[in-house]
Motif scaffolding. Structure first.
Motif, PDB file in Angstrom:
ATOM      1  N   THR A 127       0.785  -1.363  -0.139  1.00 32.59           N
ATOM      2  CA  THR A 127       0.169   0.171   0.411  1.00 32.59           C
ATOM      3  C   THR A 127       1.103   1.626  -0.010  1.00 32.59           C
ATOM      4  O   THR A 127       0.532   1.880  -0.588  1.00 32.59           O
ATOM      5  N   LEU A 128       2.121   1.244   1.147  1.00 34.40           N
ATOM      6  CA  LEU A 128       2.915   2.122   1.039  1.00 34.40           C
ATOM      7  C   LEU A 128       3.791   2.797  -0.054  1.00 34.40           C
ATOM      8  O   LEU A 128       4.250   3.433  -0.406  1.00 34.40           O
ATOM      9  N   VAL A 129       3.955   1.365  -0.442  1.00 29.95           N
ATOM     10  CA  VAL A 129       5.152   1.337  -1.510  1.00 29.95           C
ATOM     11  C   VAL A 129       5.129   2.035  -2.450  1.00 29.95           C
ATOM     12  O   VAL A 129       6.205   2.528  -3.499  1.00 29.95           O
ATOM     13  N   ASP A 130       3.504   1.284  -3.367  1.00 33.65           N
ATOM     14  CA  ASP A 130       3.581   1.984  -4.318  1.00 33.65           C
ATOM     15  C   ASP A 130       3.302   3.220  -4.440  1.00 33.65           C
ATOM     16  O   ASP A 130       3.530   4.045  -5.426  1.00 33.65           O
ATOM     17  N   ARG A 131       2.547   3.625  -3.610  1.00 31.02           N
ATOM     18  CA  ARG A 131       2.351   5.688  -3.219  1.00 31.02           C
ATOM     19  C   ARG A 131       3.643   5.964  -3.662  1.00 31.02           C
ATOM     20  O   ARG A 131       3.531   6.960  -3.557  1.00 31.02           O
ATOM     21  N   ILE A 132       4.719   5.652  -2.930  1.00 33.05           N
ATOM     22  CA  ILE A 132       6.135   6.612  -2.886  1.00 33.05           C
ATOM     23  C   ILE A 132       6.187   5.977  -4.553  1.00 33.05           C
ATOM     24  O   ILE A 132       7.176   6.987  -4.720  1.00 33.05           O
ATOM     25  N   CYS A 133       5.997   4.377  -5.203  1.00 37.23           N
ATOM     26  CA  CYS A 133       7.324   4.689  -6.175  1.00 37.23           C
ATOM     27  C   CYS A 133       6.372   5.884  -6.649  1.00 37.23           C
ATOM     28  O   CYS A 133       6.423   6.064  -8.209  1.00 37.23           O
ATOM     29  N   ASP A 134       4.969   5.789  -7.411  1.00 39.27           N
ATOM     30  CA  ASP A 134       4.185   6.902  -8.216  1.00 39.27           C
ATOM     31  C   ASP A 134       4.356   8.569  -7.661  1.00 39.27           C
ATOM     32  O   ASP A 134       4.938   9.105  -8.329  1.00 39.27           O
ATOM     33  N   ALA A 135       4.905   8.387  -6.091  1.00 39.89           N
ATOM     34  CA  ALA A 135       5.332  10.331  -5.758  1.00 39.89           C
ATOM     35  C   ALA A 135       6.324  10.519  -6.054  1.00 39.89           C
ATOM     36  O   ALA A 135       6.691  11.535  -5.745  1.00 39.89           O
ATOM     37  N   THR A 189      18.067  14.474 -12.109  1.00 38.74           N
ATOM     38  CA  THR A 189      18.937  13.110 -11.673  1.00 38.74           C
ATOM     39  C   THR A 189      18.965  12.745 -10.301  1.00 38.74           C
ATOM     40  O   THR A 189      20.141  12.338  -9.646  1.00 38.74           O
ATOM     41  N   GLY A 190      17.640  13.147  -9.758  1.00 39.51           N
ATOM     42  CA  GLY A 190      17.466  12.723  -8.022  1.00 39.51           C
ATOM     43  C   GLY A 190      17.252  11.440  -8.142  1.00 39.51           C
ATOM     44  O   GLY A 190      17.206  10.550  -8.699  1.00 39.51           O
ATOM     45  N   VAL A 191      16.906  10.816  -6.739  1.00 40.85           N
ATOM     46  CA  VAL A 191      17.653   9.532  -6.507  1.00 40.85           C
ATOM     47  C   VAL A 191      16.700   9.186  -5.778  1.00 40.85           C
ATOM     48  O   VAL A 191      16.515   9.699  -4.209  1.00 40.85           O
ATOM     49  N   LEU A 192      15.972   7.742  -4.879  1.00 41.01           N
ATOM     50  CA  LEU A 192      14.834   7.423  -4.102  1.00 41.01           C
ATOM     51  C   LEU A 192      15.451   6.482  -4.130  1.00 41.01           C
ATOM     52  O   LEU A 192      16.391   5.323  -4.446  1.00 41.01           O
ATOM     53  N   LEU A 193      16.192   5.926  -2.295  1.00 37.77           N
ATOM     54  CA  LEU A 193      16.340   4.553  -1.650  1.00 37.77           C
ATOM     55  C   LEU A 193      15.216   4.772  -0.646  1.00 37.77           C
ATOM     56  O   LEU A 193      14.787   5.097   0.055  1.00 37.77           O
ATOM     57  N   VAL A 194      14.760   2.732  -1.159  1.00 34.90           N
ATOM     58  CA  VAL A 194      13.749   2.932  -0.907  1.00 34.90           C
ATOM     59  C   VAL A 194      14.103   0.866   0.596  1.00 34.90           C
ATOM     60  O   VAL A 194      14.512   0.251  -0.923  1.00 34.90           O
ATOM     61  N   VAL A 195      13.457   0.817   1.039  1.00 36.20           N
ATOM     62  CA  VAL A 195      13.873  -0.677   1.592  1.00 36.20           C
ATOM     63  C   VAL A 195      12.972  -1.195   1.598  1.00 36.20           C
ATOM     64  O   VAL A 195      11.206  -0.415   2.184  1.00 36.20           O
ATOM     65  N   ASP A 207       7.256  -8.079  -2.611  1.00 39.43           N
ATOM     66  CA  ASP A 207       7.330  -8.334  -4.334  1.00 39.43           C
ATOM     67  C   ASP A 207       8.048  -7.048  -4.830  1.00 39.43           C
ATOM     68  O   ASP A 207       7.832  -6.284  -5.655  1.00 39.43           O
ATOM     69  N   VAL A 208       9.414  -7.646  -5.329  1.00 36.25           N
ATOM     70  CA  VAL A 208      10.302  -6.958  -5.398  1.00 36.25           C
ATOM     71  C   VAL A 208      10.262  -6.063  -6.831  1.00 36.25           C
ATOM     72  O   VAL A 208      10.911  -5.542  -7.008  1.00 36.25           O
ATOM     73  N   ASP A 209      10.325  -7.636  -7.592  1.00 34.52           N
ATOM     74  CA  ASP A 209       9.993  -7.205  -8.995  1.00 34.52           C
ATOM     75  C   ASP A 209       8.343  -6.238  -9.545  1.00 34.52           C
ATOM     76  O   ASP A 209       8.801  -5.323  -9.490  1.00 34.52           O
ATOM     77  N   ALA A 210       7.968  -6.009  -8.310  1.00 37.97           N
ATOM     78  CA  ALA A 210       7.477  -5.347  -8.605  1.00 37.97           C
ATOM     79  C   ALA A 210       7.032  -3.433  -8.113  1.00 37.97           C
ATOM     80  O   ALA A 210       6.958  -2.700  -9.519  1.00 37.97           O
ATOM     81  N   THR A 211       8.457  -3.312  -7.348  1.00 37.94           N
ATOM     82  CA  THR A 211       8.850  -2.502  -7.217  1.00 37.94           C
ATOM     83  C   THR A 211       9.838  -2.062  -8.440  1.00 37.94           C
ATOM     84  O   THR A 211       9.826  -0.626  -8.940  1.00 37.94           O
ATOM     85  N   LEU A 212      10.368  -2.833  -9.241  1.00 44.20           N
ATOM     86  CA  LEU A 212      11.192  -2.294  -9.523  1.00 44.20           C
ATOM     87  C   LEU A 212      10.219  -1.877 -11.106  1.00 44.20           C
ATOM     88  O   LEU A 212      10.551  -1.189 -11.761  1.00 44.20           O
ATOM     89  N   ASP A 213       9.222  -2.921 -11.299  1.00 44.15           N
ATOM     90  CA  ASP A 213       8.674  -2.483 -12.743  1.00 44.15           C
ATOM     91  C   ASP A 213       7.829  -1.005 -12.800  1.00 44.15           C
ATOM     92  O   ASP A 213       7.654  -0.514 -13.231  1.00 44.15           O
ATOM     93  N   ARG A 214       7.300  -0.989 -10.886  1.00 39.88           N
ATOM     94  CA  ARG A 214       6.108   0.710 -10.929  1.00 39.88           C
ATOM     95  C   ARG A 214       7.302   1.298 -10.971  1.00 39.88           C
ATOM     96  O   ARG A 214       6.602   2.855 -11.462  1.00 39.88           O
TER      97      ARG A 214
END
Length: 226
Positions: free
Chosen positions: A140-148, A156-162, A168-175
Motif C-alpha cells: 500500500t505505501l510502497v506503491d504510493r511512494i513509487c508513484d509520488a 538526476t535525483g535519487v530514491l532509496l527505499v527499503v 514483491d521486489v520485481d513489482a517495485t522495480l516495474d512500478r
C-alpha cells in the motif's frame, strides 16, 4: 549489489517510545546505502515516514539539508526531540507522504515505509501497527511512494527505499520503471522473522507468501530520476 554487515546508527541514544518505529535491520540496511550517496551542504534530502528520525539524522550528519515527514504526530514529536538532542538541523513535518511538502523538490528521497503483509486489507489508521502493516500484499505505501517520488525529485535525483522481499521486489522495480525512473537493487540482507511475522505465520503460509522459511530478505532499491 552488496550484502551488508550492519553497523550502528548515529546517534546511539535515539528515543523510540511506544507507537514509534524503533530502528531495526531495515533501518540499518538503508542507512548503509545512504552513506554511499554523495552529499554535502547543498544536498536537499526528504525522508518519507521518518519514525524516530534515525535516517534523517544520518543524512544531516553527512551535511545535507533534511526534511522529514510522518503521518504520526507522536513520530513527528519524537523525531524533533531526537534532532534537538543530536543538535542536528532537521525540519520535521506532519503529513501524508509528499502532501506535506507540496511544490518542493529534492536531490534525494529516502524511505523505510510500512511493508509487512497483513490479514487486514487496509493499513491501520492508528496504533503501533501503523508503522509496519501495509495491506494484504504489503504494498500500500510502497506503491504510493513509487508513484509520488518522480514529482518531488530533481533531475538526476535519487530514491532509496527499503522493503521486504515478501512484498514483491520485481513489482517495485516495474512500478518505478513505469514512473520513468531507473531502478536497481543495491543491497540485500537475510534477517530472522520478527515478532509480527512470526505471529502471523499461519496466515502467511495459507496465502503462499512463505513456506518453511524462518528468515526474510530485505532489499534496498535505488532509483534514479530520468
Amino acid at each position: 549489489m552488496t550484502t551488508q554487515t550492519f553497523t550502528p546508527l548515529v546517534p546511539p541514544f535515539l528515543l523510540a517510545p511506544p507507537g514509534v518505529y524503533r530502528p531495526q535491520y531495515d533501518t540499518r540496511l538503508l542507512a548503509q546505502a545512504l552513506r554511499r550517496e554523495d552529499m554535502g551542504s547543498g544536498t536537499q534530502v526528504l525522508e518519507l515516514g521518518t519514525g524516530s528520525g534515525a535516517l534523517a539524522l544520518e543524512a544531516a550528519r553527512r551535511g545535507a539539508r533534511v526534511t522529514a515527514v510522518d503521518i504520526s504526530r507522536r513520530a513527528v514529536l519524537t523525531a524533533r526531540l531526537n534532532a534537538l538532542m543530536a543538535r542536528a538541523h532537521v525540519t520535521v513535518r506532519h503529513g501524508d507522504l509528499t502532501a506535506a511538502v507540496a511544490g518542493r523538490t529534492y536531490d534525494l528521497v529516502i524511505s523505510n515505509p510500512p511493508y509487512v503483509p497483513s490479514p487486514d486489507a487496509r493499513p491501520p489508521r492508528k496504533g503501533a501497527a501503523r508503522a509496519w502493516d501495509a495491506g494484504h500484499d504489503g504494498r500500500t505505501l510502497v506503491d504510493r511512494i513509487c508513484d509520488a517520488a518522480p514529482a518531488v525529485l530533481r533531475p538526476t535525483g535519487v530514491l532509496l527505499v527499503v522493503h521486504s522481499g515478501l512484498c514483491d521486489v520485481d513489482a517495485t522495480l516495474d512500478r518505478l520503471t513505469g514512473a520513468g525512473m531507473t531502478p536497481v537493487v543495491t543491497d540485500r540482507a537475510m534477517v530472522p522473522f520478527g515478532p509480527v511475522l512470526r505471529s502471523r505465520l499461519p496466515w502467511l503460509r495459507r496465502t503462499g507468501l512463505v513456506r518453511d522459511e524462518v528468515e526474510e530478505e530485505l532489499v534496498v532499491i535505488r532509483a534514479e530520476h530520468a
